[in-house]
Design a protein around this motif. Sequence first.
Motif, PDB file in Angstrom:
ATOM      1  N   TYR A 118       0.843  -1.198   0.000  1.00  0.00           N
ATOM      2  CA  TYR A 118       0.000   0.000   0.000  1.00  0.00           C
ATOM      3  C   TYR A 118       0.877   1.246   0.000  1.00  0.00           C
ATOM      4  O   TYR A 118       2.086   1.182   0.209  1.00  0.00           O
ATOM      5  CB  TYR A 118      -0.905   0.010   1.235  1.00  0.00           C
TER       6      TYR A 118
ATOM      7  N   THR B  73      -6.246   2.755   1.991  1.00  0.00           N
ATOM      8  CA  THR B  73      -7.199   2.495   0.904  1.00  0.00           C
ATOM      9  C   THR B  73      -8.386   3.434   1.069  1.00  0.00           C
ATOM     10  O   THR B  73      -8.716   3.862   2.185  1.00  0.00           O
ATOM     11  CB  THR B  73      -7.716   1.040   0.920  1.00  0.00           C
TER      12      THR B  73
ATOM     13  N   ARG C 172       6.339   5.078  -9.253  1.00  0.00           N
ATOM     14  CA  ARG C 172       5.689   3.887  -8.716  1.00  0.00           C
ATOM     15  C   ARG C 172       5.446   2.961  -9.902  1.00  0.00           C
ATOM     16  O   ARG C 172       4.604   3.235 -10.767  1.00  0.00           O
ATOM     17  CB  ARG C 172       4.380   4.246  -8.013  1.00  0.00           C
TER      18      ARG C 172
ATOM     19  N   ARG D 182       3.280   4.989 -12.467  1.00  0.00           N
ATOM     20  CA  ARG D 182       2.553   6.148 -11.972  1.00  0.00           C
ATOM     21  C   ARG D 182       3.531   7.086 -11.280  1.00  0.00           C
ATOM     22  O   ARG D 182       4.543   6.660 -10.764  1.00  0.00           O
ATOM     23  CB  ARG D 182       1.458   5.742 -10.981  1.00  0.00           C
TER      24      ARG D 182
ATOM     25  N   PHE E 148      -3.873  -5.725  -9.485  1.00  0.00           N
ATOM     26  CA  PHE E 148      -3.813  -4.459  -8.755  1.00  0.00           C
ATOM     27  C   PHE E 148      -5.072  -3.622  -8.990  1.00  0.00           C
ATOM     28  O   PHE E 148      -5.173  -2.488  -8.498  1.00  0.00           O
ATOM     29  CB  PHE E 148      -2.583  -3.653  -9.185  1.00  0.00           C
TER      30      PHE E 148
ATOM     31  N   ASN F  22      -8.082  -2.010  -5.850  1.00  0.00           N
ATOM     32  CA  ASN F  22      -7.913  -0.811  -5.031  1.00  0.00           C
ATOM     33  C   ASN F  22      -7.067   0.265  -5.685  1.00  0.00           C
ATOM     34  O   ASN F  22      -6.768   1.282  -5.074  1.00  0.00           O
ATOM     35  CB  ASN F  22      -7.279  -1.190  -3.683  1.00  0.00           C
ATOM     36  N   THR F  23      -6.666   0.046  -6.944  1.00  0.00           N
ATOM     37  CA  THR F  23      -5.887   1.045  -7.667  1.00  0.00           C
ATOM     38  C   THR F  23      -6.822   1.875  -8.525  1.00  0.00           C
ATOM     39  O   THR F  23      -7.607   1.340  -9.304  1.00  0.00           O
ATOM     40  CB  THR F  23      -4.826   0.371  -8.557  1.00  0.00           C
TER      41      THR F  23
ATOM     42  N   THR G  40      -4.477   7.079  -6.184  1.00  0.00           N
ATOM     43  CA  THR G  40      -3.734   6.009  -5.501  1.00  0.00           C
ATOM     44  C   THR G  40      -2.461   5.692  -6.268  1.00  0.00           C
ATOM     45  O   THR G  40      -2.319   6.052  -7.441  1.00  0.00           O
ATOM     46  CB  THR G  40      -4.554   4.704  -5.384  1.00  0.00           C
ATOM     47  N   ASP G  41      -1.542   5.014  -5.602  1.00  0.00           N
ATOM     48  CA  ASP G  41      -0.463   4.332  -6.288  1.00  0.00           C
ATOM     49  C   ASP G  41      -0.979   2.943  -6.641  1.00  0.00           C
ATOM     50  O   ASP G  41      -2.170   2.656  -6.475  1.00  0.00           O
ATOM     51  CB  ASP G  41       0.770   4.234  -5.388  1.00  0.00           C
ATOM     52  N   PHE G  42      -0.100   2.071  -7.105  1.00  0.00           N
ATOM     53  CA  PHE G  42      -0.499   0.690  -7.364  1.00  0.00           C
ATOM     54  C   PHE G  42      -0.687  -0.041  -6.034  1.00  0.00           C
ATOM     55  O   PHE G  42       0.250  -0.091  -5.222  1.00  0.00           O
ATOM     56  CB  PHE G  42       0.530  -0.029  -8.233  1.00  0.00           C
ATOM     57  N   VAL G  43      -1.875  -0.533  -5.808  1.00  0.00           N
ATOM     58  CA  VAL G  43      -2.201  -1.241  -4.571  1.00  0.00           C
ATOM     59  C   VAL G  43      -2.379  -2.710  -4.885  1.00  0.00           C
ATOM     60  O   VAL G  43      -3.192  -3.075  -5.731  1.00  0.00           O
ATOM     61  CB  VAL G  43      -3.492  -0.670  -3.928  1.00  0.00           C
TER      62      VAL G  43
END
Length: 450
Positions: free
Chosen positions: A134, A160, A268, A349, A435, A438-439, A443-446
């Motif tokens: 995260y 998140t 990211r 990202r 991913f 939640n991406t 956001t970044d990659f979650v």
Amino acid sequence: MVKSGNSASTKRFGLVQAQAMDIPGLLHATLAGALPLALAAFVGLAALTSAGATERPGDGKGQSASNRPATQKLQAVAGAVAQPAATEAGPDDPLHIVISLQAQSMTVYRGLEVVGQSPISSGKTGHSTPTGVYSILEKRRKHFSNIYDNAPMPYMQRLTWSGIALHQGKLPGYPASHGCVRMPMDFAQSLFGMTGRGAHVVITDAPVEPVSVRHAALPQPYEAGTAVASLDLQVVASDSGLRGSIVTGSIEPAKVPANQSLSEKPLRMIITPKAAGNDVHRAQTLLNKLGFDAGFEDGVMGKRTREAIRLFQEGADLPVTGNMTTGLLRALYRETGEDETLTAVLRIRRDFKDIYEAPVALKDPHLPLGTMIFTALGFEKGDSDVTWVAVNAETRAGLSPEAVLDRVSLPKSVARDIGLMLTPGSSLIVTDRSFARNTGLGTDFVVTTR
């Protein structure tokens, strides 16, 4: 909160400081013993400084030698003792947080150096804290839950948008939250002062530790002006090894997004196997790219796909069967100029926005990858080499950082593009997990692993 500093050392430092402050008076004294006394005070101060004393005069609190007051505040809580690191953290080394649900503990690292540890309380049965990689998305000193009866969540750091966060809360000694990670007040306050949006948080079941890693597959800083960087676009376009793409995912001449090479924000990055499609799906994609109407790229061998195959086979001097064969797929790759070994996708990202996408090579894409995150340590402008730190976010047998990287290869143009944009603290996740859940926006990659 365990107080930092060594009282005996501080007193000793204060005495030497006082002696040093009297040196002007001693130099002007006429007594026979004045000069030896002044010299002794000077030598004592020099010896203490050269020995690497961690305290500095004036603050009385044992400020860190790396001059990071926030790091000094982040100390062990409730008996969890911070362990010394093998190497001292550099000023540009990234901060990342590693949480173990089994141990109910949090360890904060700057590079490879432990700067703080604390017990935590994670999600209880039925509200388990999800494991994965995260980034901190939002920070609020005062926050109240909009899900659980307006419950207070001081020093909230969101992971998140669906409700998982780090925050101050009660620690009964076992998992007791509704999914968030609770911390003691002093620790939560100090951590809040150290982190920024985008800082990585890795949540695992068993405890894990970051390790130093160097590997040819990891991007390195790149300075413009070399022969490769000055290649004519037509030359780049004619060589499948020198092509990358921006966002679209198509194979086009690689170019760095505007102003990205000048940004100080960390990258990211994530590498994942190409979407689990079959040979028919790949053939449909390549046929459509060549102008043959193969219909929807759904992996289903329908009437339009068969007709498109026949038309291509006629022009390629292949047996006209309308059937899917290995020879057909190879011919399609050859005709489009794509590399059939590019079986994975790299996405980048920066500042929570998509900026780059390109195909990369992944050996044996059908085999497990687990989830591994690599983070670049600090480096200076003009450096051509940087050390990376790896954290295994999903322990699987036989999947060491080196074993995963041995399967990854970046085309030269892609490695060059990343090198032009690379900044300290940039990270790369290599995973076979999705991913997408939640991406999204902001956001970044979650990557969730459970």
